[in-house]
Enzyme design. Structure first.
Site, mmCIF file in Angstrom:
data_model
loop_
_atom_site.group_PDB
_atom_site.id
_atom_site.type_symbol
_atom_site.label_atom_id
_atom_site.label_comp_id
_atom_site.label_asym_id
_atom_site.label_seq_id
_atom_site.Cartn_x
_atom_site.Cartn_y
_atom_site.Cartn_z
ATOM 1 N N TYR A 1 0.846 -1.184 0.000
ATOM 2 C CA TYR A 1 0.000 0.000 0.000
ATOM 3 C C TYR A 1 0.887 1.242 0.000
ATOM 4 O O TYR A 1 1.560 1.536 0.986
ATOM 5 C CB TYR A 1 -0.924 0.022 1.213
ATOM 6 C CG TYR A 1 -1.872 -1.155 1.318
ATOM 7 C CD1 TYR A 1 -2.153 -1.950 0.213
ATOM 8 C CD2 TYR A 1 -2.483 -1.473 2.523
ATOM 9 C CE1 TYR A 1 -3.029 -3.036 0.320
ATOM 10 C CE2 TYR A 1 -3.368 -2.541 2.628
ATOM 11 C CZ TYR A 1 -3.622 -3.320 1.531
ATOM 12 O OH TYR A 1 -4.480 -4.394 1.635
ATOM 13 N N LEU B 1 -17.849 -3.380 2.563
ATOM 14 C CA LEU B 1 -18.804 -2.454 1.953
ATOM 15 C C LEU B 1 -18.711 -2.500 0.425
ATOM 16 O O LEU B 1 -19.089 -1.543 -0.259
ATOM 17 C CB LEU B 1 -18.574 -1.028 2.472
ATOM 18 C CG LEU B 1 -18.869 -0.830 3.963
ATOM 19 C CD1 LEU B 1 -18.512 0.575 4.412
ATOM 20 C CD2 LEU B 1 -20.323 -1.148 4.268
ATOM 21 N N GLY B 2 -18.206 -3.622 -0.091
ATOM 22 C CA GLY B 2 -18.152 -3.792 -1.539
ATOM 23 C C GLY B 2 -17.338 -2.727 -2.236
ATOM 24 O O GLY B 2 -17.690 -2.280 -3.319
ATOM 25 N N ARG B 3 -16.250 -2.320 -1.607
ATOM 26 C CA ARG B 3 -15.373 -1.251 -2.121
ATOM 27 C C ARG B 3 -16.157 0.044 -2.371
ATOM 28 O O ARG B 3 -15.915 0.765 -3.334
ATOM 29 C CB ARG B 3 -14.646 -1.696 -3.389
ATOM 30 C CG ARG B 3 -13.713 -2.877 -3.180
ATOM 31 C CD ARG B 3 -12.808 -3.096 -4.367
ATOM 32 N NE ARG B 3 -11.966 -4.270 -4.195
ATOM 33 C CZ ARG B 3 -10.845 -4.323 -3.492
ATOM 34 N NH1 ARG B 3 -10.431 -3.239 -2.867
ATOM 35 N NH2 ARG B 3 -10.136 -5.435 -3.411
#
Length: 324
Positions: A54, A203-205
């Site tokens: 990241y 949250l499903g991206r």
């Protein structure tokens, strides 16, 4: 609080995914990210999730700065295995023992800690026997550089093989109302072995916030523009799906994000979702889900609104790197 696995660490029932604080989801603000991390700790969240890729690398450094004076309040989970090139693109997966050792040393240095609480193999390297990778990880535990081990996006068979080398505290995979693949055997395997589950992208991206209904809602540098589920045709279908869930949230008097997180939490006490948040406002909204108890009738309605396979489009452009 929840326990990851039979002998794993005690963590808050909701963790904090820190990836978006340094990359992937458009602009970020390091100062607000640090304030968000501190507020999470103040509110009882103790699990922070990061990875060496990241940034790359800068997210670990950010967390290191944020928790330096509060190390005993936090459980740091970081990952290795996805290798990035000079331009920041993932160029491959590496599970070789020498790479495991070098990656651990780099993460310890960037985080500014003596031990990593939960060290996770980010992706399975098909060219290296999992026993070799986990042999090196077990050595790190024996050396006191790592406390617990985890693996991400691994198949049930791979999890069993890794667990035979050294106990797996947790498996991390995508899991949400729109990504229910772990229900097809993985969760049952983990429960039979006494392994915890960390649900990333719960949250499903961002789909399950109701704030993304068209591709132009995403900034030009947002990596979700490359994902199949956010392509115009698929996104239109997925936005209609989220609207059905949103109607249930309105009836309950909560946000769709809170309802979606409460659904994940209700799937078992061995599941810990790690929604990302780049601001204190989003953090507080997410934490509100921990006070929401869904009835059997509400869970049934959500299952009806978002059954297995309901989302249009794959999770990634190339799905060959997951469930190995």
């Amino acid at each position: 609080m929840r326990t990851l696995g039979h002998d794993g660490p005690r963590v808050s029932d909701l963790g904090l995914g820190c990836m978006g604080m340094s990359q992937f989801y458009g602009a970020w603000d390091d100062d607000e990210s640090v304030r968000t991390i501190h507020h999470a700790l103040d509110l009882g969240v103790n699990l922070l999730d990061t990875a060496d890729m990241y940034g790359p690398y800068t997210n670990e450094e950010l967390i290191g700065r944020a928790v330096r004076s509060r190390r005993d309040e936090v459980l740091i989970a970081t990952k290795f295995g996805n290798v990035k090139g000079p331009d920041g693109r993932v160029i491959g997966v590496n599970g070789r023992p020498e790479y495991v050792r070098a990656s651990c040393e780099g993460s310890l240095r960037r985080l500014g800690v003596d031990v990593i609480d939960l060290y996770c193999q980010h992706r399975v390297d098909p060219s290296v026997p999992i026993e070799d990778t986990w042999g090196a990880l077990a050595d790190l535990v024996r050396q006191g550089k790592v406390r617990h081990l985890a693996i991400s996006e691994a198949s049930p068979e791979t999890v069993r093989r890794a667990h035979a080398v050294h106990p797996v505290a947790a498996v991390q995979s995508e899991y949400s109302l729109v990504s229910r693949d772990p229900e097809q055997g993985l969760l049952a395997t983990l429960r039979s072995l006494g392994i915890g589950f960390i649900a990333y992208a719960p949250l499903g991206r961002g789909l399950l916030t109701g704030r993304i209904t068209m591709t132009d809602d995403l900034s030009t540098e947002d990596f979700r523009r490359t994902l199949p589920r956010f392509q115009p045709g698929n996104l239109a279908h997925n936005a209609r799906l989220v609207e059905r869930i949103t109607r249930q949230a309105r009836e309950r008097g909560v946000t769709v994000a809170q309802l979606a997180l409460a659904w994940v939490l209700a799937q078992g006490d061995d599941i810990v979702p790690i929604p990302g948040a780049k601001s204190r406002a989003r953090l507080v909204e997410n934490i509100g889900a921990t006070n929401l108890r869904l009835t059997a009738a509400e869970l049934a309605l959500l299952d009806e609104a978002a059954p297995f396979g309901c989302a249009a489009g794959d999770r990634y452009p190339d799905m060959s790197g997951v469930n190995r």
